[in-house]
Design a protein around this motif. Sequence first.
Motif, PDB file in Angstrom:
ATOM      1  N   ASN A  12      46.823  44.622  31.755  1.00 55.90           N
ATOM      2  CA  ASN A  12      46.404  45.753  30.918  1.00 55.90           C
ATOM      3  C   ASN A  12      44.899  45.799  30.672  1.00 55.90           C
ATOM      4  O   ASN A  12      44.413  46.739  30.039  1.00 55.90           O
ATOM      5  CB  ASN A  12      47.138  45.713  29.578  1.00 55.90           C
ATOM      6  CG  ASN A  12      48.632  45.842  29.738  1.00 55.90           C
ATOM      7  OD1 ASN A  12      49.119  46.517  30.632  1.00 55.90           O
ATOM      8  ND2 ASN A  12      49.368  45.168  28.890  1.00 55.90           N
ATOM      9  N   LEU A  13      44.161  44.799  31.151  1.00 55.62           N
ATOM     10  CA  LEU A  13      42.716  44.778  30.948  1.00 55.62           C
ATOM     11  C   LEU A  13      42.038  45.805  31.850  1.00 55.62           C
ATOM     12  O   LEU A  13      42.438  45.984  33.000  1.00 55.62           O
ATOM     13  CB  LEU A  13      42.149  43.391  31.252  1.00 55.62           C
ATOM     14  CG  LEU A  13      42.602  42.253  30.354  1.00 55.62           C
ATOM     15  CD1 LEU A  13      42.047  40.923  30.868  1.00 55.62           C
ATOM     16  CD2 LEU A  13      42.156  42.490  28.920  1.00 55.62           C
ATOM     17  N   ASP A  14      41.027  46.458  31.347  1.00 56.41           N
ATOM     18  CA  ASP A  14      40.229  47.388  32.141  1.00 56.41           C
ATOM     19  C   ASP A  14      39.219  46.551  32.919  1.00 56.41           C
ATOM     20  O   ASP A  14      38.215  46.101  32.365  1.00 56.41           O
ATOM     21  CB  ASP A  14      39.524  48.389  31.223  1.00 56.41           C
ATOM     22  CG  ASP A  14      38.690  49.402  31.982  1.00 56.41           C
ATOM     23  OD1 ASP A  14      38.482  49.239  33.211  1.00 56.41           O
ATOM     24  OD2 ASP A  14      38.241  50.372  31.339  1.00 56.41           O
ATOM     25  N   MET A  15      39.479  46.329  34.205  1.00 55.35           N
ATOM     26  CA  MET A  15      38.651  45.429  34.998  1.00 55.35           C
ATOM     27  C   MET A  15      37.251  45.985  35.251  1.00 55.35           C
ATOM     28  O   MET A  15      36.372  45.240  35.662  1.00 55.35           O
ATOM     29  CB  MET A  15      39.353  45.085  36.312  1.00 55.35           C
ATOM     30  CG  MET A  15      40.639  44.283  36.104  1.00 55.35           C
ATOM     31  SD  MET A  15      40.459  42.877  34.969  1.00 55.35           S
ATOM     32  CE  MET A  15      39.280  41.894  35.853  1.00 55.35           C
ATOM     33  N   SER A  16      37.019  47.262  34.989  1.00 56.17           N
ATOM     34  CA  SER A  16      35.658  47.787  35.109  1.00 56.17           C
ATOM     35  C   SER A  16      34.813  47.378  33.903  1.00 56.17           C
ATOM     36  O   SER A  16      33.595  47.483  33.943  1.00 56.17           O
ATOM     37  CB  SER A  16      35.680  49.309  35.254  1.00 56.17           C
ATOM     38  OG  SER A  16      36.125  49.932  34.053  1.00 56.17           O
ATOM     39  N   LYS A  17      35.485  46.904  32.849  1.00 55.55           N
ATOM     40  CA  LYS A  17      34.792  46.509  31.629  1.00 55.55           C
ATOM     41  C   LYS A  17      35.018  45.039  31.284  1.00 55.55           C
ATOM     42  O   LYS A  17      34.682  44.592  30.201  1.00 55.55           O
ATOM     43  CB  LYS A  17      35.272  47.368  30.453  1.00 55.55           C
ATOM     44  CG  LYS A  17      34.964  48.838  30.619  1.00 55.55           C
ATOM     45  CD  LYS A  17      35.500  49.629  29.459  1.00 55.55           C
ATOM     46  CE  LYS A  17      35.231  51.109  29.656  1.00 55.55           C
ATOM     47  NZ  LYS A  17      35.797  51.908  28.562  1.00 55.55           N
ATOM     48  N   THR A  18      35.630  44.286  32.211  1.00 56.85           N
ATOM     49  CA  THR A  18      36.021  42.910  31.928  1.00 56.85           C
ATOM     50  C   THR A  18      35.618  41.984  33.074  1.00 56.85           C
ATOM     51  O   THR A  18      35.710  42.358  34.239  1.00 56.85           O
ATOM     52  CB  THR A  18      37.552  42.814  31.742  1.00 56.85           C
ATOM     53  OG1 THR A  18      37.953  43.750  30.752  1.00 56.85           O
ATOM     54  CG2 THR A  18      37.997  41.431  31.343  1.00 56.85           C
ATOM     55  N   ILE A  19      35.181  40.783  32.724  1.00 59.60           N
ATOM     56  CA  ILE A  19      34.924  39.733  33.703  1.00 59.60           C
ATOM     57  C   ILE A  19      35.916  38.611  33.424  1.00 59.60           C
ATOM     58  O   ILE A  19      35.990  38.104  32.307  1.00 59.60           O
ATOM     59  CB  ILE A  19      33.491  39.181  33.581  1.00 59.60           C
ATOM     60  CG1 ILE A  19      32.468  40.288  33.802  1.00 59.60           C
ATOM     61  CG2 ILE A  19      33.275  38.036  34.568  1.00 59.60           C
ATOM     62  CD1 ILE A  19      31.038  39.855  33.521  1.00 59.60           C
ATOM     63  N   LEU A  20      36.697  38.240  34.429  1.00 58.66           N
ATOM     64  CA  LEU A  20      37.634  37.119  34.314  1.00 58.66           C
ATOM     65  C   LEU A  20      36.976  35.894  34.932  1.00 58.66           C
ATOM     66  O   LEU A  20      36.560  35.929  36.087  1.00 58.66           O
ATOM     67  CB  LEU A  20      38.926  37.416  35.068  1.00 58.66           C
ATOM     68  CG  LEU A  20      39.888  38.413  34.465  1.00 58.66           C
ATOM     69  CD1 LEU A  20      41.061  38.656  35.419  1.00 58.66           C
ATOM     70  CD2 LEU A  20      40.399  37.926  33.136  1.00 58.66           C
ATOM     71  N   ILE A  21      36.887  34.828  34.168  1.00 58.37           N
ATOM     72  CA  ILE A  21      36.275  33.598  34.664  1.00 58.37           C
ATOM     73  C   ILE A  21      37.292  32.467  34.645  1.00 58.37           C
ATOM     74  O   ILE A  21      37.840  32.123  33.598  1.00 58.37           O
ATOM     75  CB  ILE A  21      35.052  33.201  33.818  1.00 58.37           C
ATOM     76  CG1 ILE A  21      34.011  34.325  33.870  1.00 58.37           C
ATOM     77  CG2 ILE A  21      34.456  31.886  34.328  1.00 58.37           C
ATOM     78  CD1 ILE A  21      32.813  34.079  32.991  1.00 58.37           C
ATOM     79  N   ASP A  22      37.529  31.905  35.819  1.00 52.76           N
ATOM     80  CA  ASP A  22      38.403  30.750  35.985  1.00 52.76           C
ATOM     81  C   ASP A  22      37.542  29.512  35.763  1.00 52.76           C
ATOM     82  O   ASP A  22      36.638  29.225  36.550  1.00 52.76           O
ATOM     83  CB  ASP A  22      38.992  30.767  37.399  1.00 52.76           C
ATOM     84  CG  ASP A  22      39.981  29.651  37.652  1.00 52.76           C
ATOM     85  OD1 ASP A  22      40.040  28.694  36.859  1.00 52.76           O
ATOM     86  OD2 ASP A  22      40.700  29.736  38.668  1.00 52.76           O
ATOM     87  N   THR A  23      37.791  28.776  34.687  1.00 53.36           N
ATOM     88  CA  THR A  23      36.958  27.623  34.330  1.00 53.36           C
ATOM     89  C   THR A  23      37.434  26.316  34.973  1.00 53.36           C
ATOM     90  O   THR A  23      36.895  25.250  34.669  1.00 53.36           O
ATOM     91  CB  THR A  23      36.908  27.438  32.804  1.00 53.36           C
ATOM     92  OG1 THR A  23      38.227  27.188  32.318  1.00 53.36           O
ATOM     93  CG2 THR A  23      36.318  28.654  32.119  1.00 53.36           C
ATOM     94  N   ARG A  24      38.398  26.410  35.868  1.00 56.35           N
ATOM     95  CA  ARG A  24      38.891  25.203  36.536  1.00 56.35           C
ATOM     96  C   ARG A  24      37.927  24.770  37.640  1.00 56.35           C
ATOM     97  O   ARG A  24      37.006  25.493  37.998  1.00 56.35           O
ATOM     98  CB  ARG A  24      40.274  25.464  37.125  1.00 56.35           C
ATOM     99  CG  ARG A  24      41.307  25.826  36.072  1.00 56.35           C
ATOM    100  CD  ARG A  24      42.638  26.211  36.681  1.00 56.35           C
ATOM    101  NE  ARG A  24      42.462  27.325  37.609  1.00 56.35           N
ATOM    102  CZ  ARG A  24      43.262  27.569  38.629  1.00 56.35           C
ATOM    103  NH1 ARG A  24      44.289  26.783  38.870  1.00 56.35           N
ATOM    104  NH2 ARG A  24      43.048  28.597  39.417  1.00 56.35           N
ATOM    105  N   THR A  25      38.164  23.605  38.214  1.00 58.62           N
ATOM    106  CA  THR A  25      37.336  23.111  39.310  1.00 58.62           C
ATOM    107  C   THR A  25      37.533  23.985  40.548  1.00 58.62           C
ATOM    108  O   THR A  25      38.517  24.731  40.652  1.00 58.62           O
ATOM    109  CB  THR A  25      37.704  21.666  39.674  1.00 58.62           C
ATOM    110  OG1 THR A  25      39.052  21.645  40.173  1.00 58.62           O
ATOM    111  CG2 THR A  25      37.553  20.729  38.477  1.00 58.62           C
TER     112      THR A  25
END
Length: 70
Positions: A12-25
């Motif tokens: 449901n996140l608006d990906m044009s307004k969101t940055i997803l960051i995977d903090t894993r290795t």
Amino acid sequence: DMEAVYWNEIDNLDMSKTILIDTRTKQENEIGTIKNSINIPLDSIRANLDKLDKSKEIVLFCQVGLRGYL
């Protein structure tokens, strides 16, 4: 104090307004991750802050939740 985003809310996140960051290795990320996410391991987040668009909502995640929270 951060607002939590749960797994079932990702679609449901608006990906044009969101940055997803995977903090894993990098190795963990290569096994699989969330589509359209960026891999920035927790230990290098501070060194990469200048590369993030701060006008967007930034959502951090990991495998369990601790590294994303930290």
